[in-house]
Design an enzyme around this catalytic site. Structure first.
Site, PDB file in Angstrom:
ATOM      1  N   GLU A  41     -34.994  -5.273  -9.202  1.00  0.00           N
ATOM      2  CA  GLU A  41     -33.701  -4.549  -9.080  1.00  0.00           C
ATOM      3  C   GLU A  41     -32.821  -5.767  -9.289  1.00  0.00           C
ATOM      4  OE1 GLU A  41     -36.248  -4.404  -7.013  1.00  0.00           O
ATOM      5  OE2 GLU A  41     -36.159  -2.761  -5.590  1.00  0.00           O
ATOM      6  N   LYS A  62     -34.664 -15.532  -4.634  1.00  0.00           N
ATOM      7  CA  LYS A  62     -35.799 -16.451  -4.390  1.00  0.00           C
ATOM      8  C   LYS A  62     -36.635 -16.732  -5.530  1.00  0.00           C
ATOM      9  CE  LYS A  62     -38.865 -17.977  -0.898  1.00  0.00           C
ATOM     10  NZ  LYS A  62     -39.558 -17.746   0.412  1.00  0.00           N
ATOM     11  N   GLU A  78     -38.773  -6.341   9.170  1.00  0.00           N
ATOM     12  CA  GLU A  78     -39.854  -7.051   8.300  1.00  0.00           C
ATOM     13  C   GLU A  78     -40.496  -8.161   8.892  1.00  0.00           C
ATOM     14  OE1 GLU A  78     -38.016  -6.930   4.415  1.00  0.00           O
ATOM     15  OE2 GLU A  78     -38.218  -9.033   4.272  1.00  0.00           O
ATOM     16  N   HIS A 118     -19.528   8.825  20.112  1.00  0.00           N
ATOM     17  CA  HIS A 118     -19.198   9.955  19.832  1.00  0.00           C
ATOM     18  C   HIS A 118     -20.053  10.496  18.915  1.00  0.00           C
ATOM     19  CE1 HIS A 118     -15.140   9.610  21.473  1.00  0.00           C
ATOM     20  NE2 HIS A 118     -15.245   8.244  21.263  1.00  0.00           N
ATOM     21  N   LYS A 155     -42.910  -3.604  -4.627  1.00  0.00           N
ATOM     22  CA  LYS A 155     -42.489  -4.498  -5.645  1.00  0.00           C
ATOM     23  C   LYS A 155     -43.571  -3.974  -7.022  1.00  0.00           C
ATOM     24  CE  LYS A 155     -39.868  -8.123  -4.182  1.00  0.00           C
ATOM     25  NZ  LYS A 155     -39.540  -9.518  -3.815  1.00  0.00           N
ATOM     26  N   GLY A 180     -37.233 -15.490   2.482  1.00  0.00           N
ATOM     27  CA  GLY A 180     -35.868 -14.466   2.257  1.00  0.00           C
ATOM     28  C   GLY A 180     -35.047 -13.996   3.249  1.00  0.00           C
ATOM     29  N   ARG A 181     -35.358 -13.461   4.348  1.00  0.00           N
ATOM     30  CA  ARG A 181     -34.675 -12.712   5.386  1.00  0.00           C
ATOM     31  C   ARG A 181     -33.986 -14.244   6.433  1.00  0.00           C
ATOM     32  NH1 ARG A 181     -39.800 -11.484   5.582  1.00  0.00           N
ATOM     33  NH2 ARG A 181     -40.838 -11.869   7.327  1.00  0.00           N
TER      34      ARG A 181
HETATM   35  C1  G6Q Z   1     -37.254 -11.164   2.823  1.00  0.00           C
HETATM   36  C2  G6Q Z   1     -38.036 -10.480   1.835  1.00  0.00           C
HETATM   37  C3  G6Q Z   1     -37.461  -9.650   0.901  1.00  0.00           C
HETATM   38  C4  G6Q Z   1     -36.634 -10.576  -0.196  1.00  0.00           C
HETATM   39  C5  G6Q Z   1     -36.495  -9.424  -1.563  1.00  0.00           C
HETATM   40  C6  G6Q Z   1     -35.777 -10.312  -2.636  1.00  0.00           C
HETATM   41  O1  G6Q Z   1     -37.783 -11.813   3.782  1.00  0.00           O
HETATM   42  O2  G6Q Z   1     -38.804 -11.491   1.165  1.00  0.00           O
HETATM   43  O3  G6Q Z   1     -36.358  -8.840   1.514  1.00  0.00           O
HETATM   44  O4  G6Q Z   1     -35.770 -11.088   0.266  1.00  0.00           O
HETATM   45  O5  G6Q Z   1     -37.360  -8.817  -2.067  1.00  0.00           O
HETATM   46  O6  G6Q Z   1     -36.316 -11.366  -3.193  1.00  0.00           O
HETATM   47  P1  G6Q Z   1     -35.932 -12.236  -3.895  1.00  0.00           P
HETATM   48  O7  G6Q Z   1     -34.947 -13.044  -3.245  1.00  0.00           O
HETATM   49  O8  G6Q Z   1     -36.992 -13.066  -4.438  1.00  0.00           O
HETATM   50  O9  G6Q Z   1     -35.087 -11.618  -5.238  1.00  0.00           O
END
Ligand code: G6Q
Length: 546
Positions: free
Chosen positions: A212, A206, A353, A384, A512, A267-268
């Protein structure tokens, strides 16, 4: 004491809890032969049985009273209307606009966002069709066989879970891979057996600033250019999904292969946006739109069904019943469908989250529990392993059981055995085994005297463990869309009652920042200063022993 704890609806539930606590569900089923009919809802091809809960009609009436007191209906409408309900980030939370299948406009700051949503869907269609038919092929003219998505958190878990779930709908000879961890092992092990000539890489972020993802993206680019020996290959082999078009351009990704989304998509909650591009490539755009259609159907149910017949509302309020009144700390999810094996991991992010918050919307520390720990594994594997603790441990763990009526892979008796296990578990968790029953069983096995008495307490099951069961026709894209939207809305319902913002994630932002601070210290050999003794000691230990 907070307004919530002091409120009439909360207090009514507290005293009702005292009355329900000692009651065994066995008794509730014995007393009411209509219990299954009363506490179940059919919507579309989804059947929701919530009769195996520690509730009676009064409980539901009071829980719905609590939802009403929180203004749930108005809050639902505020979300769908694009109000800036993500108050700390001053944004709307409009994942529902991404799957709006109606002609109705959706406004953000006075602008109808639907034309943009449809435009990007159309671009996704063109791109995925071109890749799937071989019109868009690699630098050396070969058709793509492997799609590698590089992203993390919300830019990874949703598309990964869906691609796993919809494998039966995938194009043959096209595979998807997901690289999220900055541990080089993840990328190296993924690329190890791939042919660069037929590999497409999608960088999903996003913000397009996530450490990462960018680290993995740069290394993947070096791998590709190294294998194909030409910088120009990036144009054909890379695509990006982001809200930050400036940064995707800086990375050198061809603007024809960049798919945008908007800051009002969390994001989620983003798998419905262009973040779903790997899904569209894997199963085709028609199937992706069926997924959107399923979510839209659930959205409409959530907006229009009476609260006491509304599946996300009921699930959310039952979670509050156990979390806030019974003191349950976790909620298990057990899909009896192997294709849903990443569903619990996806739900962990969605729920934890979103509702892992300790202050309310006004910034006051809450004096009640909020989001629960969410966990789970596919049935029957869990049976199990850890189900023992649910059956006979000391923690109350409400659990959701999900199962399809039809398997995507009918194989002999497998599916009947799978479902028999699913139903047997919820029955056993509810019914338990009394001392008398356990005694009779042991006698029938020939035990008596002291050996019987010693074993007896270990063979008793209290039962009275609550479960929900969700049955569906089969795990097709429409059904999966409904299931995901159902859980999204369940999380929203709880956030409304708890008066917390489910759409921010300052804890993620903290992570972050912190890593960014320590990295330069790991690169040089000076003693880090501004840390506690433990962190400083670990950094020094690494510097001395690397
Ligand atoms: C989701 C969070 C988090 C995010 C990641 C990746 O709701 O904001 O999980 O999706 O940190 O972020 P970017 O998409 O900006 O790389």
């Amino acid at each position: 004491m907070s307004k919530l704890i002091n409120s009439p609806a909360w207090r009514a539930l507290s005293s009702h809890y005292e009355a329900i606590k000692p009651v065994h569900m066995r008794k509730l089923f014995q007393e009411d032969t209509k219990r299954f009919d009363k506490f179940s809802v059919q919507f579309d091809n989804l059947f929701f049985d919530f009769s195996k809960n520690r509730i009676n009609e009064e409980t539901i009436r009071l829980l719905i009273g609590l939802a009403e007191q929180a203004g749930l209906t108005a809050n639902i409408e505020a979300m769908f209307a694009g109000e800036k309900i993500n108050s700390t980030e001053r944004r709307a939370a409009l994942h529902t606009a991404l799957r709006n299948r109606s002609e109705n406009p959706v406004y953000v700051d006075g602008k109808n966002v639907m034309p943009d949503v449809r435009r990007v869907l159309e671009l996704m269609r063109r791109f995925s069709d071109a890749v799937r038919t071989g019109h868009h092929c690699g630098h050396t003219g070969k058709q793509f066989t492997d799609i590698v998505n590089i992203g993390i958190g919300g830019s990874d878990l949703g598309p990964l879970m869906v691609c796993e779930a919809l494998k039966p709908y995938a194009k043959p000879n096209l595979r998807t891979h997901f690289v999220s961890n900055v541990d080089g092992t993840h990328l190296v092990e993924t690329l190890k057996y791939l042919d660069a000539e037929t590999t497409m890489i999608i960088v999903s972020s996003k913000t397009f600033t996530t450490q990462e993802t960018l680290t993995n993206a740069h290394s993947a680019r070096a791998w590709l250019v190294g294998r194909l020996g030409d910088e120009q290959c990036v144009a054909k082999h890379f695509a990006a999904v982001s809200t930050n078009l400036e940064e995707t351009a800086k990375f050198g990704i061809n603007s024809d292969s960049v798919f945008e989304f908007w800051d009002w998509v969390g994001g989620r909650y983003s798998l419905w946006s262009a973040i779903g591009l790997p899904i569209a490539l894997f199963v085709g755009m028609d199937r992706f739109e069926e997924l959107l259609g399923g979510a839209y159907a659930m959205d409409e149910h959530f907006r229009s069904a009476a609260l006491d017949k509304n599946i996300p509302v009921l699930m959310g309020m039952l979670g509050i019943w156990y979390g806030n009144f019974f003191g349950a700390g976790s909620n298990a999810v057990f899909p009896y469908d192997q294709y849903l094996h990443r569903f619990p991991a996806y739900l962990q992010q969605l729920d934890m989250e979103s509702n892992g918050k300790g202050v309310d919307r006004d910034g006051n520390a809450v004096d009640y529990d909020t989001g629960m720990v969410v966990w789970g594994e596919p049935g029957t594997n869990g049976q199990h392993a850890f189900y023992q603790l649910i059956h006979q441990g000391t923690h109350l763990i409400p659990a959701d059981f999900l199962a399809p009526l039809h398997s995507q892979n009918p194989l002999g008796e497998h599916h009947a055995i799978l479902l028999a296990n699913c139903f047997a578990q919820t029955e056993a968790l509810m019914v338990g085994k009394t001392e008398q029953e356990a005694r009779s069983e042991l006698i029938a096995q020939g035990l008596q005297g002291e050996s019987l008495d010693v074993l007896l307490p270990h063979k008793v099951f209290q039962g009275n463990k609550p479960t929900n069961t969700l049955l569906f026709e089969r795990l097709d894209p429409h059904t999966l869309g409904m299931l995901i939207a159902l859980y999204e809305h369940k999380v929203f319902v709880q956030s409304v009652v708890w008066n917390i913002n489910p759409f921010d994630q300052w804890g993620v932002e903290l992570g972050k920042q912190l890593a960014g601070k320590i990295l330069p210290e790991l690169r040089n050999t000076t003693m880090p200063s501004l840390h506690d003794a433990s962190t400083g000691g670990l950094i020094k230990y690494y510097q001395q022993h690397r």
